[in-house]
Design an enzyme around this catalytic site. Structure first.
Site, PDB file in Angstrom:
ATOM      1  N   CYS A 173      -1.223   0.938   7.389  1.00 51.29           N
ATOM      2  CA  CYS A 173      -2.658   0.694   7.616  1.00 51.29           C
ATOM      3  C   CYS A 173      -3.183  -0.546   6.890  1.00 51.29           C
ATOM      4  O   CYS A 173      -3.604  -1.508   7.524  1.00 51.29           O
ATOM      5  CB  CYS A 173      -3.483   1.910   7.208  1.00 51.29           C
ATOM      6  SG  CYS A 173      -3.096   3.410   8.124  1.00 51.29           S
ATOM      7  N   ARG A 174      -3.169  -0.524   5.544  1.00 52.90           N
ATOM      8  CA  ARG A 174      -3.840  -1.590   4.796  1.00 52.90           C
ATOM      9  C   ARG A 174      -2.985  -2.840   4.587  1.00 52.90           C
ATOM     10  O   ARG A 174      -3.416  -3.955   4.905  1.00 52.90           O
ATOM     11  CB  ARG A 174      -4.309  -1.065   3.428  1.00 52.90           C
ATOM     12  CG  ARG A 174      -5.424  -0.054   3.520  1.00 52.90           C
ATOM     13  CD  ARG A 174      -5.612   0.698   2.227  1.00 52.90           C
ATOM     14  NE  ARG A 174      -4.470   1.574   1.939  1.00 52.90           N
ATOM     15  CZ  ARG A 174      -4.308   2.285   0.835  1.00 52.90           C
ATOM     16  NH1 ARG A 174      -5.219   2.212  -0.123  1.00 52.90           N
ATOM     17  NH2 ARG A 174      -3.260   3.054   0.672  1.00 52.90           N
ATOM     18  N   SER A 175      -1.775  -2.680   4.034  1.00 50.19           N
ATOM     19  CA  SER A 175      -0.978  -3.885   3.731  1.00 50.19           C
ATOM     20  C   SER A 175      -0.538  -4.656   4.987  1.00 50.19           C
ATOM     21  O   SER A 175      -0.383  -5.877   4.917  1.00 50.19           O
ATOM     22  CB  SER A 175       0.201  -3.578   2.801  1.00 50.19           C
ATOM     23  OG  SER A 175       1.066  -2.606   3.330  1.00 50.19           O
ATOM     24  N   ASN A 204       2.401   1.394   4.187  1.00 47.88           N
ATOM     25  CA  ASN A 204       2.692   0.134   4.882  1.00 47.88           C
ATOM     26  C   ASN A 204       2.486   0.270   6.399  1.00 47.88           C
ATOM     27  O   ASN A 204       3.203  -0.327   7.193  1.00 47.88           O
ATOM     28  CB  ASN A 204       4.116  -0.386   4.570  1.00 47.88           C
ATOM     29  CG  ASN A 204       4.399  -1.803   5.025  1.00 47.88           C
ATOM     30  OD1 ASN A 204       5.515  -2.140   5.397  1.00 47.88           O
ATOM     31  ND2 ASN A 204       3.405  -2.664   5.024  1.00 47.88           N
ATOM     32  N   CYS A 223       0.871  -1.183   0.000  1.00 47.33           N
ATOM     33  CA  CYS A 223       0.000   0.000   0.000  1.00 47.33           C
ATOM     34  C   CYS A 223       0.902   1.224   0.000  1.00 47.33           C
ATOM     35  O   CYS A 223       2.101   1.103  -0.317  1.00 47.33           O
ATOM     36  CB  CYS A 223      -0.995  -0.019   1.166  1.00 47.33           C
ATOM     37  SG  CYS A 223      -0.239  -0.007   2.799  1.00 47.33           S
ATOM     38  N   ASP A 229      -8.049   3.993   1.137  1.00 45.06           N
ATOM     39  CA  ASP A 229      -7.015   4.490   2.029  1.00 45.06           C
ATOM     40  C   ASP A 229      -7.689   4.971   3.322  1.00 45.06           C
ATOM     41  O   ASP A 229      -8.426   5.948   3.301  1.00 45.06           O
ATOM     42  CB  ASP A 229      -6.304   5.657   1.320  1.00 45.06           C
ATOM     43  CG  ASP A 229      -5.169   6.233   2.128  1.00 45.06           C
ATOM     44  OD1 ASP A 229      -5.107   5.954   3.341  1.00 45.06           O
ATOM     45  OD2 ASP A 229      -4.353   6.962   1.545  1.00 45.06           O
TER      46      ASP A 229
HETATM   47  P1  4NP Z   1      -1.627   2.857   4.086  1.00 45.47           P
HETATM   48  O1  4NP Z   1      -2.240   4.212   4.635  1.00 45.47           O
HETATM   49  O2  4NP Z   1      -1.154   3.139   2.693  1.00 45.47           O
HETATM   50  O3  4NP Z   1      -2.804   1.934   4.108  1.00 45.47           O
HETATM   51  O4  4NP Z   1      -0.526   2.454   5.032  1.00 45.47           O
HETATM   52  C1  4NP Z   1      -1.543   5.416   4.575  1.00 45.47           C
HETATM   53  C2  4NP Z   1      -0.652   5.719   5.567  1.00 45.47           C
HETATM   54  C3  4NP Z   1       0.027   6.932   5.523  1.00 45.47           C
HETATM   55  C4  4NP Z   1      -0.189   7.802   4.471  1.00 45.47           C
HETATM   56  C5  4NP Z   1      -1.071   7.478   3.477  1.00 45.47           C
HETATM   57  C6  4NP Z   1      -1.755   6.273   3.525  1.00 45.47           C
HETATM   58  N1  4NP Z   1       0.494   9.046   4.434  1.00 45.47           N
HETATM   59  O5  4NP Z   1       0.245   9.805   3.494  1.00 45.47           O
HETATM   60  O6  4NP Z   1       1.297   9.333   5.312  1.00 45.47           O
END
Ligand code: 4NP
Length: 149
Positions: free
Chosen positions: A13-15, A11, A8, A117
């Site tokens: 939240c989702r993955s 790395n 994601c 997201d």
């Molecule tokens: P992830 O979520 O891609 O599911 O880990 C996010 C975590 C941080 C950010 C964006 C999405 N960020 O922009 O910092």
């Protein structure tokens, strides 16, 4: 041994949820998988999964607390048999990084929908949706790759 990488943006939240669910399912089904996750950005390198992801995983019997964010690396391109992105931006980024056939999580059971997201959501509800989506897609994904092997 089948090697699978979930990707994601951050790395955190989702993955990490995808990694946790895949490891749990692989263990339950006695599948010989090597599973990891990575972020297309290195922004959160070394960080633990975000709190809501840890809570929703833990509520479902999945411990992701020992995971640490790491950026997607060039060597991942050749190493993994399957590289699975969470949304269309991840897929575009992976292609840009040389991954020929990145897989989209939502292609399994969700007509190619993005795993949203959760940074864009307020509150916990987004994480419940993300967890449910990844869990359902993962079942179909594993079934599909087992058919091939
Ligand atoms: P992830 O979520 O891609 O599911 O880990 C996010 C975590 C941080 C950010 C964006 C999405 N960020 O922009 O910092």
């Amino acid at each position: 041994m089948t090697k699978i990488l979930f990707v994601c943006l951050g790395n955190i939240c989702r993955s990490p949820i995808a990694e946790g669910i895949a490891k749990k399912m692989a263990k339950e089904q006695n599948l010989n998988y090597e599973i990891d996750s990575a972020g297309m950005s290195s922004f959160h390198k070394g960080a633990t999964p975000c709190e809501n992801s840890q809570i929703i995983a833990s509520n479902n019997g999945v411990d992701i607390s020992t995971q640490r964010s790491r950026p997607f690396m060039h060597k991942d391109v050749k190493y993994y048999d399957y590289i699975v992105g969470m949304d269309s931006m991840n897929i575009a980024d992976l292609k840009g990084r040389g991954v020929k056939n990145p897989i989209k999580m939502g292609d399994f059971g969700y007509d190619g929908e993005n795993v949203p997201d959760p940074y864009l959501y307020s509150g916990f509800l987004g994480f419940e949706k993300v967890y449910e989506m990844i869990e359902k897609s993962m079942k179909d994904f594993i079934e599909e790759i087992e058919k091939k092997s």
